[in-house]
Every structure is written in C-alpha cells, then in structure tokens.
Design an enzyme around this catalytic site. Structure first.
Site, PDB file in Angstrom:
ATOM      1  N   HIS A 125       0.868  -1.179   0.000  1.00  0.00           N
ATOM      2  CA  HIS A 125       0.000   0.000   0.000  1.00  0.00           C
ATOM      3  C   HIS A 125       0.911   1.237   0.000  1.00  0.00           C
ATOM      4  O   HIS A 125       1.091   1.895   1.027  1.00  0.00           O
ATOM      5  CB  HIS A 125      -0.907  -0.001   1.224  1.00  0.00           C
ATOM      6  CG  HIS A 125      -1.955  -1.072   1.204  1.00  0.00           C
ATOM      7  ND1 HIS A 125      -1.728  -2.355   1.674  1.00  0.00           N
ATOM      8  CD2 HIS A 125      -3.232  -1.049   0.767  1.00  0.00           C
ATOM      9  CE1 HIS A 125      -2.839  -3.070   1.542  1.00  0.00           C
ATOM     10  NE2 HIS A 125      -3.763  -2.305   0.989  1.00  0.00           N
ATOM     11  N   GLU A 172      -6.421  -5.616  -5.966  1.00  0.00           N
ATOM     12  CA  GLU A 172      -7.775  -5.056  -5.941  1.00  0.00           C
ATOM     13  C   GLU A 172      -7.971  -3.962  -6.984  1.00  0.00           C
ATOM     14  O   GLU A 172      -8.729  -3.003  -6.771  1.00  0.00           O
ATOM     15  CB  GLU A 172      -8.113  -4.546  -4.533  1.00  0.00           C
ATOM     16  CG  GLU A 172      -8.113  -5.651  -3.485  1.00  0.00           C
ATOM     17  CD  GLU A 172      -8.398  -5.157  -2.072  1.00  0.00           C
ATOM     18  OE1 GLU A 172      -8.932  -4.038  -1.926  1.00  0.00           O
ATOM     19  OE2 GLU A 172      -8.077  -5.888  -1.118  1.00  0.00           O
ATOM     20  N   TRP A 220     -10.429   2.180  -5.396  1.00  0.00           N
ATOM     21  CA  TRP A 220     -10.091   2.824  -4.130  1.00  0.00           C
ATOM     22  C   TRP A 220      -8.586   2.998  -3.938  1.00  0.00           C
ATOM     23  O   TRP A 220      -8.163   3.599  -2.969  1.00  0.00           O
ATOM     24  CB  TRP A 220     -10.685   2.055  -2.960  1.00  0.00           C
ATOM     25  CG  TRP A 220     -10.555   0.563  -3.060  1.00  0.00           C
ATOM     26  CD1 TRP A 220      -9.487  -0.193  -2.696  1.00  0.00           C
ATOM     27  CD2 TRP A 220     -11.528  -0.347  -3.575  1.00  0.00           C
ATOM     28  NE1 TRP A 220      -9.731  -1.528  -2.944  1.00  0.00           N
ATOM     29  CE2 TRP A 220     -10.983  -1.654  -3.485  1.00  0.00           C
ATOM     30  CE3 TRP A 220     -12.819  -0.187  -4.114  1.00  0.00           C
ATOM     31  CZ2 TRP A 220     -11.671  -2.789  -3.904  1.00  0.00           C
ATOM     32  CZ3 TRP A 220     -13.506  -1.315  -4.528  1.00  0.00           C
ATOM     33  CH2 TRP A 220     -12.936  -2.595  -4.420  1.00  0.00           C
ATOM     34  N   TYR A 265     -14.411  -9.814   0.997  1.00  0.00           N
ATOM     35  CA  TYR A 265     -14.780  -9.647   2.401  1.00  0.00           C
ATOM     36  C   TYR A 265     -16.284  -9.782   2.597  1.00  0.00           C
ATOM     37  O   TYR A 265     -17.068  -9.421   1.715  1.00  0.00           O
ATOM     38  CB  TYR A 265     -14.311  -8.285   2.906  1.00  0.00           C
ATOM     39  CG  TYR A 265     -12.813  -8.222   3.093  1.00  0.00           C
ATOM     40  CD1 TYR A 265     -12.229  -8.597   4.297  1.00  0.00           C
ATOM     41  CD2 TYR A 265     -11.972  -7.812   2.053  1.00  0.00           C
ATOM     42  CE1 TYR A 265     -10.851  -8.554   4.475  1.00  0.00           C
ATOM     43  CE2 TYR A 265     -10.594  -7.773   2.218  1.00  0.00           C
ATOM     44  CZ  TYR A 265     -10.046  -8.139   3.435  1.00  0.00           C
ATOM     45  OH  TYR A 265      -8.687  -8.112   3.602  1.00  0.00           O
ATOM     46  N   GLU A 293      -7.073 -12.461   0.182  1.00  0.00           N
ATOM     47  CA  GLU A 293      -7.551 -11.717   1.353  1.00  0.00           C
ATOM     48  C   GLU A 293      -9.026 -12.050   1.536  1.00  0.00           C
ATOM     49  O   GLU A 293      -9.782 -12.090   0.562  1.00  0.00           O
ATOM     50  CB  GLU A 293      -7.440 -10.199   1.180  1.00  0.00           C
ATOM     51  CG  GLU A 293      -6.073  -9.600   1.266  1.00  0.00           C
ATOM     52  CD  GLU A 293      -6.126  -8.065   1.182  1.00  0.00           C
ATOM     53  OE1 GLU A 293      -7.114  -7.459   1.673  1.00  0.00           O
ATOM     54  OE2 GLU A 293      -5.194  -7.487   0.612  1.00  0.00           O
TER      55      GLU A 293
END
EC number: 3.2.1.78
Length: 367
Positions: free
Chosen positions: A128, A191, A196, A262, A295
């Site tokens: 990140h 992702e 995002w 998630y 994840e």
C-alpha cells in the site's frame, strides 16, 4: 502440529525441498532461485493433496491488546500453532522509512519472514504505497494520471524507479543466516478491479495497468530479486473469465491468481466468493497457475460458526493453495479478522484448525 495431518508426509515442503525437482514437467522460468521454485511447486502441489494453508496478515507482530511481543500470535494463542501463510505490507518502504504504514519495523518484519520460512511456512507481501503524484496515501484517488506519470517518460518515473529499487533491496535483504534469500510471494497492484487505490479500474487504462505490472516485474528482475513469486489478485468485481483476465499482465510474470473478498452480508459474500473461485479454477487450469483466496474475512467475526459454517463450505470445493484473513489491529477497536482467546468464534476456529484439509505452520514439515 496436528497429528491428523499425515497427508503431507513425504511431500516436498518449502523448508527442506530446495533441491527437489518439480513433479510436473514444465520449463522453469529463468533466473529463479531453487527456493522460489520449491515454493511454487508447493503452492501447486497442496491442492492436489486436498489441503490448503491458512494465513493471517501481520500475525506475529501485534494483535488484540498486545503489540510487538516476541513469539506471540492471536492465532497461536487460540489453536497452538502459527498460520502456514503470513502476509506483511511494504507500505512506506518507498519513502525510506524504518517502519511501515501500520507502524511495524521493517527490521522486525524481516526477522519474522525468516522465522516463518525456517518453521516451514510461507510469507507474502502486499504494498500500500503512497501516491507518487500527490504525496498522499495509497487511497488518494483524486488524480487519474498517477499510473501514467510513473511509466517511462512520465513526470514521476525516475522517482518511482527509486521506490521500486527500495522495495527490491529490502526483499533481497531478507536472508537466512547462511545467506539464502527467503522466497516470498509478492502481490503488487491488488484489488485493481475496484477504484479505491490510485492504480484502480477508473484511475488508469488497461494498457497503463499492464505496463505498470511489467515495469515492476522487470525492475525487480534487474535488481536481482529472483526469489520472488508473483500474485495477481483482483477483487470480486469480475463476473467471468474475460473480465477477470482483462488486465492480466501475462502468464510469464504471474505465478498465482487470487481474489480479495470480504463479508458484509452473508448471502452476497457466499455468492461472490463462490463465483470468483469458480472463475479462478477455470483460469488456473487453463493457464497452469496456483489459485488462492489472497484476502478475506468478516470484521469482528460476530458469527460464532463462521469458520466452519460460512467459509469452509465454499473454499473446500476449490483447489486453493491458501486462504488468508486480514489483520487484528491493535490500534483500532473492532478491526480484526482472526479469533483471539475469548472471541465468540474461538471454538469454531479450533474445529477449522482440526479439519484435515487445513494446514498451519506445524503441518508444513514432513511428519
């Protein structure tokens, strides 16, 4: 170690198989360390044995109501063993900081990755990293030209090459006492099917995203990071193999394909995870790639039977190498994804641990 796990006896495992020849006939990629090839072979072999590894992000460096203790883990406190897969984050290595974005020392992470390797487990890295255009964090999506700016000819290209070099130098520094570079799974630009992160779907073109991946891979190779395996992990957005592969950088630079999924609402989660794993299984077979749930999790795990009642029924149907849940934050209340002593899903997690299909660190050495 669970005595129930005898299925891996005699299997080439990561801590001891550095000289093992691959069981499948395939041309190894050039400039890949024997340890990395061994890790890749293990990732591919485990599903053939009907087993998969359990993983947890930042598992040994902090947890619920503790921070920085040695030889500790919320997972270990519950079931008596470390996860077989651990993940850590490189965020802020690009800035030359001594601690990452979650305030964990890079020196500590290095020690933990070596320790995990020596106990027979595996480690992966996400990244990140900050926005190189605005100087803000990885979630700053205010500018849609950031990826373009770091590619060759872009205003931030030279700075970004320095960032890549810092990441490569760090991963090259993760070595055992005898100088063996520890193989790790690197999962950059994850992702991307969401928007995002500054490299997300709406922030760059397909061509720019693929170029970012290729540039990252090539620079790491130039820096001698031949111990890395590479993971491509979209979110749950793709609805078929075409959409999943839309920004896929290519078989030659990807070793494992994954999904980040998630739970917010149970039915939607079950449907999305099942769909993603079905797609990945098709692609894994046709492209000869390992697959994993890179994840996942249910924040605070309020469902006391989530492990055996929601997660296991889905993932056990597919040939995954591992499933990894996110971190147990020590600085945020109600931000945890693995159980700890006294948590409502603790006993169900022990059942999950005792299932012969799940592997933890103690299971990764031959019985």
């Amino acid at each position: 170690m669970k005595p129930i796990h005898t299925i891996l006896a005699g299997t080439c495992l990561i801590a001891s198989m550095t000289a093992c020849a691959p069981q499948q006939k395939e041309t190894p990629k050039p400039e890949r360390t024997p340890e990395a090839l061994a890790m890749l072979q293990t990732l591919k072999t485990l599903p053939q044995q009907g087993v998969f590894m359990f993983g947890h992000h930042d598992d040994p460096v902090y947890g619920i109501r503790w921070d920085g203790d040695e030889n500790r883990s919320d997972v270990k406190s519950v079931c008596g063993d470390y996860p077989a897969m651990m993940s850590f984050d490189l965020g802020h290595i690009e800035l030359g900081d001594s601690v990452n974005l979650d305030k964990v020392s890079f020196d500590r992470i290095r020690r933990e990755v070596v320790a995990q390797y020596e106990r027979g487990g595996m480690s992966s890295f996400s990244w990140h990293l900050d926005n190189p255009q605005t100087g803000k964090d990885t979630w700053d999506v205010s500018d849609s030209t950031v990826v373009r700016s770091v590619l060759p000819g872009g205003a931030n290209h030279e700075k970004f090459i320095t960032w890549l070099d810092r990441a490569a130098d760090y991963m090259n520094s993760i070595q055992t006492a005898d100088g063996t570079k520890v193989p790790v799974l690197f999962r950059p630009w994850h992702e991307h099917t969401g928007s995002w992160f500054w490299w997300g779907q709406k922030l760059c073109s397909t061509e720019e995203y693929k170029a970012l991946w290729s540039m990252t891979y090539n620079r790491m190779k130039e820096k001698g990071a031949d111990q890395l395996l590479w993971a491509y992990s979209p979110g749950i957005e793709p609805n078929d193999t075409t959409e999943y592969l839309e920004r896929y950088p290519g078989d030659s630079i990807v070793d494992l394909i994954g999904v980040d999924a998630y739970q917010f609402e149970r039915a939607a989660y079950e449907q999305a995870l099942d769909k993603s794993l079905r797609i990945m299984t098709q692609i894994g077979k046709s492209h000869n790639k390992a697959i994993a749930v890179t994840e996942t999790g249910y924040e605070t795990i309020p469902d006391s039977t989530w492990w055996t009642g929601t997660l296991m029924p889905i993932i056990q149907k597919y040939p995954i190498s591992y499933v990894l849940v996110w971190r147990n934050a020590r600085e945020k209340e109600n931000h945890f994804y693995a159980p700890y002593p006294g948590q409502v899903s603790e006993q169900d997690f022990v059942k999950f641990y005792n299932d012969p299909k799940t592997l933890f660190a103690g299971d990764m050495k031959s019985n």
